[in-house]
Scaffold this active site. Structure first.
Site, PDB file in Angstrom:
ATOM      1  NE  ARG A  49     -57.010 -46.866  -3.181  1.00  0.00           N
ATOM      2  CZ  ARG A  49     -56.009 -46.551  -3.970  1.00  0.00           C
ATOM      3  NH1 ARG A  49     -54.809 -46.801  -3.387  1.00  0.00           N
ATOM      4  NH2 ARG A  49     -56.172 -46.154  -5.349  1.00  0.00           N
ATOM      5  CE  LYS A 151     -56.723 -42.178  -5.202  1.00  0.00           C
ATOM      6  NZ  LYS A 151     -55.344 -41.973  -4.638  1.00  0.00           N
ATOM      7  CD  GLU A 187     -49.993 -39.864   1.452  1.00  0.00           C
ATOM      8  OE1 GLU A 187     -50.033 -40.731   0.655  1.00  0.00           O
ATOM      9  OE2 GLU A 187     -51.290 -39.724   2.240  1.00  0.00           O
TER      10      GLU A 187
HETATM   11  C1  LIG Z   1     -53.761 -41.956  -4.739  1.00  0.00           C
HETATM   12  C2  LIG Z   1     -52.992 -41.426  -3.953  1.00  0.00           C
HETATM   13  C3  LIG Z   1     -51.633 -42.243  -3.660  1.00  0.00           C
HETATM   14  C4  LIG Z   1     -51.359 -43.471  -4.519  1.00  0.00           C
HETATM   15  O1  LIG Z   1     -52.033 -44.462  -4.623  1.00  0.00           O
HETATM   16  P1  LIG Z   1     -52.003 -45.377  -5.779  1.00  0.00           P
HETATM   17  O2  LIG Z   1     -52.957 -46.328  -5.411  1.00  0.00           O
HETATM   18  O3  LIG Z   1     -50.603 -46.093  -5.944  1.00  0.00           O
HETATM   19  O4  LIG Z   1     -52.410 -44.523  -7.022  1.00  0.00           O
HETATM   20  C5  LIG Z   1     -50.879 -41.664  -2.531  1.00  0.00           C
HETATM   21  N1  LIG Z   1     -51.292 -40.910  -1.698  1.00  0.00           N
HETATM   22  C6  LIG Z   1     -52.326 -40.149  -2.125  1.00  0.00           C
HETATM   23  C7  LIG Z   1     -52.938 -39.058  -1.016  1.00  0.00           C
HETATM   24  C8  LIG Z   1     -53.186 -40.416  -3.084  1.00  0.00           C
HETATM   25  O5  LIG Z   1     -54.548 -39.969  -3.311  1.00  0.00           O
END
Ligand SMILES: *Cc1c(COP(=O)(O)O)cnc(C)c1O
Length: 268
Positions: A49, A151, A187
């Site tokens: 990722r 991210k 989310e």
């Molecule tokens: C990191 C994150 C998540 C969750 O991702 P994981 O890989 O399960 O930790 C969901 N939404 C956002 C905006 C994030 O930054």
């Protein structure tokens, strides 16, 4: 003396990194098992990722092997900070950013990759108590075509004010809606969302505005293996009204039940 110090530290760890703000974070955890050994949750997924995110930001990324080696080395160097199995975990934060004296919106001349760690208990105060969310329809966490699917560090800067306001008003976090229709659940600030109704677990489909959660992916696989029907699709905010259950997932929160959701002056 002060100037000297500043110039020296600039050269070593450039403060020009802030423009044009290209950076990608990752997040994962190391857990101690009952027998004392340490395990990592999903590090290969985080490595790939990070590569996808870095590519979107025009940055070279560490290889999967480099990432895994760096994470493992960091965790082992901090082994004594990995809490006992029932107490918490070691939160691992890899960070990749461009730096150097950049004046225009151009790729950076240098890149830094660093990892820092800290022991953590449960993410939300009070441990596994259900969280309460408030539906936000003014501020959006992402818009189509931008970088909500990765991210990118700037994503979090843009919602900090909203998050602080939610906390001041007594909520754990905002539940963001899509920025086009203001009608579909996306989310929360750092976690994905799931809605349970009968034997079906629904979660907003990925499409560039929702982070491709690794915990989300695991939950989908586990739920399917347990006989649940899992749907990745548009989830309208109205569906929250008669959901049996709502929960959030992310490496920081793990799996967090949602106790109530405030929406249009109503508390569900
Ligand atoms: C990191 C994150 C998540 C969750 O991702 P994981 O890989 O399960 O930790 C969901 N939404 C956002 C905006 C994030 O930054």
């Amino acid at each position: 003396m002060a100037l000297h110090f500043r110039r020296k530290s600039c050269r070593k760890f450039s403060f020009f990194q802030l423009f044009p703000g290209r950076g990608i974070i990752e997040g994962l955890k190391a857990y101690r098992k009952q027998n004392g050994s340490i395990i990592l949750f999903g590090p290969e997924e985080n490595a790939s990722r990070l590569q996808i995110g870095a590519e979107r930001m025009c940055m070279p990324a560490p290889t999967i092997e480099q990432f895994l080696e760096a994470v493992t080395t960091t965790v082992l160097a901090n082994e004594r900070w990995v809490p006992p199995s029932d107490k918490g975990s070691l939160h691992i934060r890899p960070l990749r950013f461009g730096n150097g004296p950049v004046l225009s919106v151009t790729p950076a001349p240098e890149f830094t990759f660093l990892i820092y760690v800290t022991p953590v208990g449960s993410y939300f105060e009070g441990g596994l108590k259900p969280i309460n969310l408030v539906v936000e329809n003014v501020i959006h966490s992402a818009t189509p075509g931008r970088v909500g699917g990765i991210k990118a560090i700037g994503n979090y800067a843009g919602i900090m004010k909203a998050q602080a306001e939610a906390k001041t008003s007594g909520f754990s976090d905002f539940l963001y809606l899509d920025s086009v229709h203001n009608r579909y659940v996306e989310e929360v600030s750092t976690a994905n969302v799931f809605v349970v109704k009968d034997n079906t677990i629904s979660t907003p489909a990925l499409g560039g505005t929702i982070l491709t959660g690794i915990t989300r992916k695991s939950i989908i696989e586990i739920a399917q293996s347990q006989g649940f029907k899992v749907e990745e699709r548009l989830v309208s905010v109205a569906e929250l009204i008669d959901a049996d259950e709502v929960f959030c997932s992310g490496n920081a929160v793990c799996v967090m039940p949602v106790g109530n959701i405030s929406f249009m002056e109503r508390r569900l």
